[in-house]
Design an enzyme around this catalytic site. Structure first.
Site, mmCIF file in Angstrom:
data_model
loop_
_atom_site.group_PDB
_atom_site.id
_atom_site.type_symbol
_atom_site.label_atom_id
_atom_site.label_comp_id
_atom_site.label_asym_id
_atom_site.label_seq_id
_atom_site.Cartn_x
_atom_site.Cartn_y
_atom_site.Cartn_z
ATOM 1 N N TRP A 1 0.854 -1.192 0.000
ATOM 2 C CA TRP A 1 0.000 0.000 0.000
ATOM 3 C C TRP A 1 0.886 1.236 0.000
ATOM 4 C CZ3 TRP A 1 -0.430 3.916 3.821
ATOM 5 C CH2 TRP A 1 -1.322 4.920 3.455
ATOM 6 N N GLU B 1 -3.101 -3.004 -2.322
ATOM 7 C CA GLU B 1 -4.230 -2.364 -1.628
ATOM 8 C C GLU B 1 -4.526 -0.977 -2.199
ATOM 9 O OE1 GLU B 1 -3.554 -1.749 2.561
ATOM 10 O OE2 GLU B 1 -5.645 -1.224 2.948
ATOM 11 N N LYS C 1 -7.018 2.655 -2.542
ATOM 12 C CA LYS C 1 -7.666 3.612 -1.655
ATOM 13 C C LYS C 1 -8.376 4.676 -2.484
ATOM 14 C CE LYS C 1 -6.854 5.894 2.705
ATOM 15 N NZ LYS C 1 -6.101 5.844 3.941
ATOM 16 N N ASP D 1 -9.787 -3.099 1.734
ATOM 17 C CA ASP D 1 -9.892 -2.542 3.084
ATOM 18 C C ASP D 1 -11.288 -1.936 3.233
ATOM 19 O OD1 ASP D 1 -9.867 -0.581 5.223
ATOM 20 O OD2 ASP D 1 -7.687 -0.817 5.283
ATOM 21 N N HIS E 1 -11.863 1.899 2.772
ATOM 22 C CA HIS E 1 -11.282 2.643 1.657
ATOM 23 C C HIS E 1 -12.215 2.982 0.511
ATOM 24 C CE1 HIS E 1 -6.799 1.651 2.574
ATOM 25 N NE2 HIS E 1 -7.471 2.048 3.632
ATOM 26 N N HIS F 1 -8.719 -6.303 4.667
ATOM 27 C CA HIS F 1 -8.379 -5.516 5.841
ATOM 28 C C HIS F 1 -9.708 -5.210 6.516
ATOM 29 C CE1 HIS F 1 -4.065 -3.852 5.161
ATOM 30 N NE2 HIS F 1 -4.112 -5.163 5.278
ATOM 31 N N ASP G 1 -12.249 6.920 6.414
ATOM 32 C CA ASP G 1 -11.391 5.771 6.707
ATOM 33 C C ASP G 1 -10.787 5.929 8.100
ATOM 34 O OD1 ASP G 1 -9.808 3.519 6.417
ATOM 35 O OD2 ASP G 1 -8.208 4.601 5.402
ATOM 36 N N ASP H 1 -10.645 3.903 10.653
ATOM 37 C CA ASP H 1 -10.008 2.737 11.265
ATOM 38 C C ASP H 1 -10.473 2.486 12.693
ATOM 39 O OD1 ASP H 1 -8.003 1.848 9.101
ATOM 40 O OD2 ASP H 1 -7.565 3.964 9.276
ATOM 41 N N ASP I 1 -7.276 -4.264 10.203
ATOM 42 C CA ASP I 1 -6.578 -2.981 10.033
ATOM 43 C C ASP I 1 -7.357 -1.873 10.715
ATOM 44 O OD1 ASP I 1 -4.903 -0.967 9.293
ATOM 45 O OD2 ASP I 1 -5.401 -0.984 7.169
HETATM 46 C C1 RNT Z 1 -3.908 2.758 4.821
HETATM 47 C C2 RNT Z 1 -4.023 1.283 4.589
HETATM 48 C C3 RNT Z 1 -2.911 0.461 5.149
HETATM 49 C C4 RNT Z 1 -2.477 0.896 6.537
HETATM 50 C C5 RNT Z 1 -1.492 -0.027 7.202
HETATM 51 C C6 RNT Z 1 -0.832 0.599 8.361
HETATM 52 O O1 RNT Z 1 -5.022 3.441 4.410
HETATM 53 O O2 RNT Z 1 -5.245 0.842 5.090
HETATM 54 O O3 RNT Z 1 -3.265 -0.882 5.129
HETATM 55 O O4 RNT Z 1 -3.565 1.087 7.387
HETATM 56 O O5 RNT Z 1 -0.601 -0.495 6.268
HETATM 57 ZN ZN ZN Z 2 -5.577 -1.286 5.065
#
Ligand code: RNT
Ligand code: ZN
Length: 418
Positions: A185, A226, A228, A259, A262, A286, A294, A296, A326
């Site tokens: 990523w 990955e 985004k 993810d 994202h 993720h 995003d 998290d 994640d």
């Molecule tokens: C960032 C991605 C990635 C990170 C990690 C720390 O938007 O989701 O996966 O969160 O690599």
């Molecule tokens: Zn991620």
């Protein structure tokens, strides 16, 4: 095992059996599924290589809950504690900045030996390891570009780092006898609308092709990419968009990493699994929880988590899907975040496995949407909790909220002294 857990389980077993669901078999399958615990929840994505470097890359952790891990030893100690509260055998996902070394080494110079401490520990604990190059929180990523940077020297620094990462991952896989998933990523993108969207994407494609040109044994390493939609400071354009990586992964035989945080606020990843795995061999998840962006947040038992689990189970997609987590929440106990998020992920899979898939499919095919809705809704209150409690007890892990007092005790005995 507590007699009441067993009694409730046996009652639940009968109810499920009436729909052809064999709970003992389900639990046998559940125990085979590995979830990859992301090490970065343990220290708010700081890592050990560059101690005072601020987190960059358009991601952010909020909160200052005390006790976060400051050394590899502390992080492993915390992971061990968290894993002891989660049923099943799992994996740990490392980022390059978590190298366990006293050497002053930059990202492009990392070698497998800098992670020997992790491998030794994983062997001892019977865990698998996954890996990520860290393309952020570094002076060479200061302007927000890495693998797609216009400057050739900077680009080549990141290419070297990614190549080094694959070698480290291959070593993990070889040493631990199970493939390491390496996830690529990069944060590259613009705050404001660019004039040239194509050139950075061309450069990213070339950089990736260069990185993957190195022969790495797929038995030991699986590459994932990955995408985004946007980040903080890259609101208008991200080079590695979903469409970019979709095309890249499909044409290069790489796994796509989805993810949950994202995508567009109303877009969900559960609806993408069946399409992607129709054309691609493997997938990396993720599992996260976006709140407005995003953000998290720690994974909760929400509708999307359940829907992701259902898609994996109903489509028999589990054998081709790597499940990683994640999220990073610095406002609550760091271990509790792992335990809550991981237990929820496993519990959601169990709930999905405890649905009468064949029966529901037949009903749907017959066009009886009334029964489909009725059954799906009734199964939401079937006693999956009794099966889950039994599973936790039979795996020697705490039942229900019993784990919380252990985390509190650990906080007092260990974390408070840091
Ligand atoms: C960032 C991605 C990635 C990170 C990690 C720390 O938007 O989701 O996966 O969160 O690599
Ligand atoms: Zn991620």
């Amino acid at each position: 095992m507590d007699q009441s857990i067993l009694n409730s389980y046996n009652e639940a077993k009968k109810l499920y059996a009436a729909h052809g669901i064999h709970t003992d078999e389900v639990l046998g399958k559940l125990a085979q599924i590995k979830v990859s615990l992301h090490c970065w929840q343990g220290d708010d994505v700081r890592g050990f290589l560059f101690k005072d470097k601020e987190l960059s890359g358009g991601i952010a952790v909020t909160g200052s809950y005390p006790g976060r891990a400051g050394t590899p030893e502390e992080l492993r100690q915390d992971l061990e504690k968290a894993l002891s509260l989660i049923p099943g055998k799992h994996k740990v996902n490392l980022h390059a900045i978590y190298a366990d070394t006293s050497e002053q080494v930059d990202l492009d110079e990392l070698e497998p030996r800098h992670f020997a401490g992790w491998v030794e520990w994983a062997k001892e604990q019977g865990l698998g390891l996954d890996f990520n190059p860290t393309c952020f929180s570094h002076p060479k990523a200061a302007d927000g570009f890495t693998l797609s940077h216009a400057d050739e020297d900077i680009r080549s620094f990141w290419i070297q780092h990614c190549k080094a990462s694959r070698r480290i991952a291959e070593q993990f896989g070889r040493e631990l006898g199970q493939p390491c998933v390496t996830n690529f990523w990069v944060p590259d993108g613009y705050k404001d609308t660019p004039v040239d969207r194509l050139a950075p994407r061309m450069r990213l494609k070339e950089s990736l092709d260069d990185i993957f040109s190195e022969e790495i044994d797929p038995q030991y390493n699986v590459d994932a990419v990955e995408s985004k939609l946007f980040g903080i400071g890259s609101e208008s354009y991200v080079v590695g968009s979903h469409e970019f990586y979709m095309g890249y992964a499909m044409t290069r035989g790489k796994a796509i990493c989805l993810d949950a945080g994202h995508f567009h606020p109303t877009e969900v990843i559960s609806n993408k699994l069946s399409s992607i795995l129709m054309f691609s061999d493997q997938l990396l998840l993720h599992v996260s929880r976006p709140v407005r962006w995003d953000s998290d947040h720690v994974v909760t038992m929400d509708d999307e988590l359940l829907e992701i689990a259902r898609e994996l189970v109903r489509g028999d997609l589990l054998p081709r899907t790597h499940i990683g987590l994640d999220f990073f929440d610095g406002s609550i106990n760091h271990l509790a975040a792992w335990v809550i998020g991981t237990r929820n992920t496993i519990k959601a899979l169990l709930r999905a496995m405890l649905e009468p898939v064949e029966e529901l499919r037949a009903i749907e095919q017959a066009g009886d949407y009334t029964s489909r809705l009725a059954l799906v809704e009734e199964f939401k209150s079937y006693p999956f909790g009794a099966v889950w409690d039994y599973y936790c007890a039979s795996q020697g892990t705490p039942v229900r909220e019993q784990w919380l007092s252990e985390v509190k005790r650990y906080e007092q005995d260990v974390l408070a002294n840091r």
